[in-house]
Write a protein that holds these residues in place. Structure first.
Motif, PDB file in Angstrom:
ATOM      1  N   THR A 281       0.827  -1.201   0.000  1.00 48.91           N
ATOM      2  CA  THR A 281       0.000   0.000   0.000  1.00 48.91           C
ATOM      3  C   THR A 281       0.866   1.257   0.000  1.00 48.91           C
ATOM      4  N   ALA A 282       0.250   2.377  -0.350  1.00 49.24           N
ATOM      5  CA  ALA A 282       0.956   3.656  -0.331  1.00 49.24           C
ATOM      6  C   ALA A 282       1.423   3.969   1.091  1.00 49.24           C
ATOM      7  N   GLU A 283       0.582   3.650   2.082  1.00 50.94           N
ATOM      8  CA  GLU A 283       0.956   3.890   3.471  1.00 50.94           C
ATOM      9  C   GLU A 283       2.226   3.117   3.840  1.00 50.94           C
ATOM     10  N   THR A 284       2.305   1.870   3.419  1.00 49.37           N
ATOM     11  CA  THR A 284       3.474   1.042   3.715  1.00 49.37           C
ATOM     12  C   THR A 284       4.712   1.577   3.007  1.00 49.37           C
ATOM     13  N   LEU A 285       4.571   1.997   1.758  1.00 51.99           N
ATOM     14  CA  LEU A 285       5.705   2.556   1.018  1.00 51.99           C
ATOM     15  C   LEU A 285       6.205   3.848   1.660  1.00 51.99           C
ATOM     16  N   LEU A 286       5.277   4.724   2.049  1.00 51.48           N
ATOM     17  CA  LEU A 286       5.669   5.977   2.699  1.00 51.48           C
ATOM     18  C   LEU A 286       6.328   5.711   4.049  1.00 51.48           C
ATOM     19  N   ALA A 287       5.818   4.730   4.778  1.00 54.44           N
ATOM     20  CA  ALA A 287       6.429   4.364   6.056  1.00 54.44           C
ATOM     21  C   ALA A 287       7.851   3.844   5.839  1.00 54.44           C
ATOM     22  N   ALA A 288       8.048   3.019   4.827  1.00 54.98           N
ATOM     23  CA  ALA A 288       9.381   2.483   4.523  1.00 54.98           C
ATOM     24  C   ALA A 288      10.339   3.592   4.108  1.00 54.98           C
ATOM     25  N   LEU A 289       9.877   4.510   3.269  1.00 55.40           N
ATOM     26  CA  LEU A 289      10.716   5.625   2.850  1.00 55.40           C
ATOM     27  C   LEU A 289      11.125   6.471   4.045  1.00 55.40           C
ATOM     28  N   GLY A 290      10.150   6.800   4.890  1.00 53.20           N
ATOM     29  CA  GLY A 290      10.460   7.576   6.092  1.00 53.20           C
ATOM     30  C   GLY A 290      11.405   6.840   7.012  1.00 53.20           C
ATOM     31  N   GLY A 291      11.196   5.544   7.182  1.00 50.75           N
ATOM     32  CA  GLY A 291      12.079   4.760   8.027  1.00 50.75           C
ATOM     33  C   GLY A 291      13.513   4.786   7.538  1.00 50.75           C
ATOM     34  N   ALA A 292      13.692   4.678   6.225  1.00 53.21           N
ATOM     35  CA  ALA A 292      15.047   4.695   5.658  1.00 53.21           C
ATOM     36  C   ALA A 292      15.719   6.052   5.862  1.00 53.21           C
TER      37      ALA A 292
END
Length: 118
Positions: A2-13
């Protein structure tokens, strides 16, 4: 994914990179990222989620710093022990405060830290 998961991963990195680079800033960046970019609507959930992610990233950073011999252990353990006490007290207190009030206090604290850093 999901977009939420992708944004969370980007922020985490990004946040983990900055945490490793500067040794701080994890929750300062994670909470607003989770609220305003990822779209978590409950401040308490954003704080808890960010704390979990930052703890894991900090543990990885600690392992690398310890391996490099750049940890002053007596100071680190003293700081961590006091920090654990403060963290437990803060988490218990945060559960009693409305999310909007938490974010207002967070903003004031970050403003003070930013000014002190300058």
């Amino acid at each position: 994914m999901t977009a939420e998961t992708l944004l969370a991963a980007l922020g985490g990195a990004i946040i983990a990179l900055l945490l490793g680079l500067f040794g701080g800033g994890g929750s300062v960046l994670a909470t607003p990222w989770l609220l305003y970019v990822v779209g978590i609507t409950d401040a308490h959930v954003a704080i808890g989620t960010g704390a979990a992610a930052v703890a894991i990233n900090a543990a990885a950073n600690l392992a690398l710093q310890a391996r490099a011999g750049t940890v002053k252990w007596p100071c680190a353990l003293s700081f961590a022990g006091a920090g654990l006490t403060g963290s437990l007290a803060g988490a218990a207190l945060a559960q009693r405060i409305a999310g909007a009030a938490l974010m207002g206090g967070f903003a004031v604290a970050m403003l003070a830290v930013g000014l002190a850093t300058l």
